[in-house]
Motif scaffolding. Structure first.
Motif, PDB file in Angstrom:
ATOM      1  N   TYR A  58       1.689   3.127  82.458  1.00 22.03           N
ATOM      2  CA  TYR A  58       1.277   2.122  83.436  1.00 22.03           C
ATOM      3  C   TYR A  58       0.904   2.756  84.772  1.00 22.03           C
ATOM      4  O   TYR A  58      -0.006   2.297  85.456  1.00 22.03           O
ATOM      5  CB  TYR A  58       2.398   1.100  83.637  1.00 22.03           C
ATOM      6  CG  TYR A  58       2.079   0.066  84.674  1.00 22.03           C
ATOM      7  CD1 TYR A  58       1.257  -1.009  84.382  1.00 22.03           C
ATOM      8  CD2 TYR A  58       2.596   0.166  85.966  1.00 22.03           C
ATOM      9  CE1 TYR A  58       0.943  -1.967  85.341  1.00 22.03           C
ATOM     10  CE2 TYR A  58       2.299  -0.776  86.926  1.00 22.03           C
ATOM     11  CZ  TYR A  58       1.478  -1.845  86.605  1.00 22.03           C
ATOM     12  OH  TYR A  58       1.173  -2.778  87.561  1.00 22.03           O
ATOM     13  N   ALA A  78      -6.480   3.251  86.368  1.00 24.50           N
ATOM     14  CA  ALA A  78      -7.297   2.528  85.393  1.00 24.50           C
ATOM     15  C   ALA A  78      -8.492   3.379  84.974  1.00 24.50           C
ATOM     16  O   ALA A  78      -9.043   4.139  85.765  1.00 24.50           O
ATOM     17  CB  ALA A  78      -7.764   1.212  85.994  1.00 24.50           C
ATOM     18  N   ASN A  98      -8.275  -0.583  81.367  1.00 22.44           N
ATOM     19  CA  ASN A  98      -8.761  -1.288  82.553  1.00 22.44           C
ATOM     20  C   ASN A  98      -7.636  -2.076  83.231  1.00 22.44           C
ATOM     21  O   ASN A  98      -6.504  -2.117  82.753  1.00 22.44           O
ATOM     22  CB  ASN A  98      -9.940  -2.190  82.190  1.00 22.44           C
ATOM     23  CG  ASN A  98      -9.581  -3.204  81.124  1.00 22.44           C
ATOM     24  OD1 ASN A  98      -8.427  -3.559  80.946  1.00 22.44           O
ATOM     25  ND2 ASN A  98     -10.589  -3.665  80.399  1.00 22.44           N
ATOM     26  N   GLN A  99      -7.949  -2.717  84.328  1.00 26.48           N
ATOM     27  CA  GLN A  99      -6.951  -3.436  85.115  1.00 26.48           C
ATOM     28  C   GLN A  99      -6.329  -4.589  84.335  1.00 26.48           C
ATOM     29  O   GLN A  99      -5.139  -4.843  84.436  1.00 26.48           O
ATOM     30  CB  GLN A  99      -7.581  -3.951  86.424  1.00 26.48           C
ATOM     31  CG  GLN A  99      -6.574  -4.454  87.427  1.00 26.48           C
ATOM     32  CD  GLN A  99      -5.573  -3.387  87.857  1.00 26.48           C
ATOM     33  OE1 GLN A  99      -5.909  -2.217  87.984  1.00 26.48           O
ATOM     34  NE2 GLN A  99      -4.345  -3.789  88.077  1.00 26.48           N
ATOM     35  N   GLU A 100      -7.125  -5.277  83.529  1.00 25.72           N
ATOM     36  CA  GLU A 100      -6.595  -6.389  82.731  1.00 25.72           C
ATOM     37  C   GLU A 100      -5.546  -5.899  81.735  1.00 25.72           C
ATOM     38  O   GLU A 100      -4.472  -6.482  81.603  1.00 25.72           O
ATOM     39  CB  GLU A 100      -7.735  -7.083  81.988  1.00 25.72           C
ATOM     40  CG  GLU A 100      -7.271  -8.236  81.126  1.00 25.72           C
ATOM     41  CD  GLU A 100      -8.400  -8.850  80.329  1.00 25.72           C
ATOM     42  OE1 GLU A 100      -8.099  -9.656  79.440  1.00 25.72           O
ATOM     43  OE2 GLU A 100      -9.580  -8.522  80.572  1.00 25.72           O
ATOM     44  N   LYS A 101      -5.859  -4.799  81.061  1.00 27.35           N
ATOM     45  CA  LYS A 101      -4.920  -4.215  80.102  1.00 27.35           C
ATOM     46  C   LYS A 101      -3.671  -3.704  80.821  1.00 27.35           C
ATOM     47  O   LYS A 101      -2.560  -3.810  80.312  1.00 27.35           O
ATOM     48  CB  LYS A 101      -5.626  -3.085  79.350  1.00 27.35           C
ATOM     49  CG  LYS A 101      -4.972  -2.685  78.070  1.00 27.35           C
ATOM     50  CD  LYS A 101      -5.885  -1.741  77.295  1.00 27.35           C
ATOM     51  CE  LYS A 101      -5.258  -1.305  76.013  1.00 27.35           C
ATOM     52  NZ  LYS A 101      -6.129  -0.375  75.280  1.00 27.35           N
ATOM     53  N   LYS A 102      -3.851  -3.192  82.015  1.00 32.09           N
ATOM     54  CA  LYS A 102      -2.730  -2.694  82.814  1.00 32.09           C
ATOM     55  C   LYS A 102      -1.788  -3.841  83.179  1.00 32.09           C
ATOM     56  O   LYS A 102      -0.567  -3.698  83.117  1.00 32.09           O
ATOM     57  CB  LYS A 102      -3.276  -2.006  84.066  1.00 32.09           C
ATOM     58  CG  LYS A 102      -2.276  -1.169  84.798  1.00 32.09           C
ATOM     59  CD  LYS A 102      -2.956  -0.334  85.864  1.00 32.09           C
ATOM     60  CE  LYS A 102      -1.927   0.581  86.500  1.00 32.09           C
ATOM     61  NZ  LYS A 102      -2.510   1.563  87.383  1.00 32.09           N
ATOM     62  N   GLU A 103      -2.336  -4.989  83.530  1.00 33.96           N
ATOM     63  CA  GLU A 103      -1.510  -6.156  83.861  1.00 33.96           C
ATOM     64  C   GLU A 103      -0.756  -6.659  82.634  1.00 33.96           C
ATOM     65  O   GLU A 103       0.408  -7.056  82.731  1.00 33.96           O
ATOM     66  CB  GLU A 103      -2.375  -7.250  84.461  1.00 33.96           C
ATOM     67  CG  GLU A 103      -2.885  -6.906  85.848  1.00 33.96           C
ATOM     68  CD  GLU A 103      -3.925  -7.885  86.376  1.00 33.96           C
ATOM     69  OE1 GLU A 103      -4.110  -8.956  85.762  1.00 33.96           O
ATOM     70  OE2 GLU A 103      -4.555  -7.565  87.398  1.00 33.96           O
ATOM     71  N   LEU A 104      -1.409  -6.650  81.477  1.00 34.93           N
ATOM     72  CA  LEU A 104      -0.740  -7.058  80.243  1.00 34.93           C
ATOM     73  C   LEU A 104       0.398  -6.100  79.898  1.00 34.93           C
ATOM     74  O   LEU A 104       1.454  -6.522  79.425  1.00 34.93           O
ATOM     75  CB  LEU A 104      -1.742  -7.123  79.091  1.00 34.93           C
ATOM     76  CG  LEU A 104      -2.785  -8.233  79.174  1.00 34.93           C
ATOM     77  CD1 LEU A 104      -3.820  -8.075  78.069  1.00 34.93           C
ATOM     78  CD2 LEU A 104      -2.123  -9.597  79.119  1.00 34.93           C
ATOM     79  N   LYS A 111       2.157  -4.427  82.080  1.00 34.83           N
ATOM     80  CA  LYS A 111       3.245  -4.721  83.022  1.00 34.83           C
ATOM     81  C   LYS A 111       4.078  -5.899  82.526  1.00 34.83           C
ATOM     82  O   LYS A 111       5.309  -5.881  82.604  1.00 34.83           O
ATOM     83  CB  LYS A 111       2.659  -5.001  84.414  1.00 34.83           C
ATOM     84  CG  LYS A 111       3.699  -5.324  85.449  1.00 34.83           C
ATOM     85  CD  LYS A 111       4.631  -4.164  85.670  1.00 34.83           C
ATOM     86  CE  LYS A 111       5.598  -4.457  86.801  1.00 34.83           C
ATOM     87  NZ  LYS A 111       6.738  -3.562  86.788  1.00 34.83           N
ATOM     88  N   LYS A 162       0.692 -10.165  72.095  1.00 32.93           N
ATOM     89  CA  LYS A 162      -0.328 -11.211  71.989  1.00 32.93           C
ATOM     90  C   LYS A 162      -0.045 -12.128  70.798  1.00 32.93           C
ATOM     91  O   LYS A 162      -0.227 -13.340  70.879  1.00 32.93           O
ATOM     92  CB  LYS A 162      -1.709 -10.576  71.845  1.00 32.93           C
ATOM     93  CG  LYS A 162      -2.849 -11.570  71.813  1.00 32.93           C
ATOM     94  CD  LYS A 162      -4.178 -10.850  71.752  1.00 32.93           C
ATOM     95  CE  LYS A 162      -4.739 -11.041  70.375  1.00 32.93           C
ATOM     96  NZ  LYS A 162      -5.993 -10.368  70.139  1.00 32.93           N
TER      97      LYS A 162
END
Length: 96
Positions: free
Chosen positions: A9, A13, A18-24, A26, A67
């Motif tokens: 983490y 990025a 990417n940032q979306e995957k990084k947030e998921l 987290k 998911k």
């Protein structure tokens, strides 16, 4: 495994992370600390650790399990505060 995920983490990025995957990721890390892993997730991650799977493969697998709802046993309503109940004269426990 949480240490591996936290190190992953902390990377900047990229095109594939990417940032979306990084947030998921987290959110998945938070779930590991707050909820128990499902037995199927424990087995899958254990097998991946024994097979020396790459961090990329593990992160992808964890995000896919999360998911699909196959990662942690999450409460139905985590914002709902349960009333404490007396379990003995020494302390309190929240009702399940």
């Amino acid at each position: 495994i949480s240490r591996l995920l936290e190190q992953y983490y902390s990377q900047p990025a990229t095109l594939f992370f990417n940032q979306e995957k990084k947030e998921l990721l987290k959110l998945a890390i938070d779930e590991i600390y707050n909820f128990p892993l499902l037995e199927s997730a424990k087995s899958t991650l254990g097998r991946m650790l024994r097979n020396n799977s790459s961090a990329d493969e593990m992160v992808d697998t964890i995000l896919e399990m999360r998911k699909d709802g196959c990662f942690c046993r999450v409460e139905e309503d985590p914002n709902h505060k349960k009333e404490p109940s007396i379990i003995c004269s020494m302390g309190l426990q929240q009702e399940s």
